[in-house]
Write a protein that holds these residues in place. Sequence first.
Motif: not given
Length: 130
Positions: A2, A10, A16, A36, A41, A65
């Motif tokens: 990421t 996030l 999500i 997070v 997550v 998301v």
Amino acid sequence: MTTDRTTEELRRGRYISLTTHRKDGTGVSTPVWYAVEDGHVYVWTRADSWKVKRLRNDPKVELAVCDVRGNVPGGAARLSGTARLATPDELGRIRKMLARKYTYQFWLVDLPAAIVRRGKRPHAGIVVTL
């Protein structure tokens, strides 16, 4: 992997879309509350939910998301990861993370459900590694 932009997206999101997979490989997306922390997550859900059953067969997931109805906005990052069910020792920590993020909303959902279940908490935590 990421990026900082994806991680920030996030962190700011309210929901999500968690996509788990049936045995035949078909993806099933569900909007969920999440938190997070430490590059993972965390999701809180009922232990008897279909997403938990699907994760037991296939740990691969996708995240994006979304809004409360599961609609993913155009341009939103879609992330792949591996999920596992949380250990009993992790459940309290996950619950606290979600209560901190969603404050009174979490308690409005969780407390009445606990009363109906007479204090029993048939919940599962899902830990996603991106």
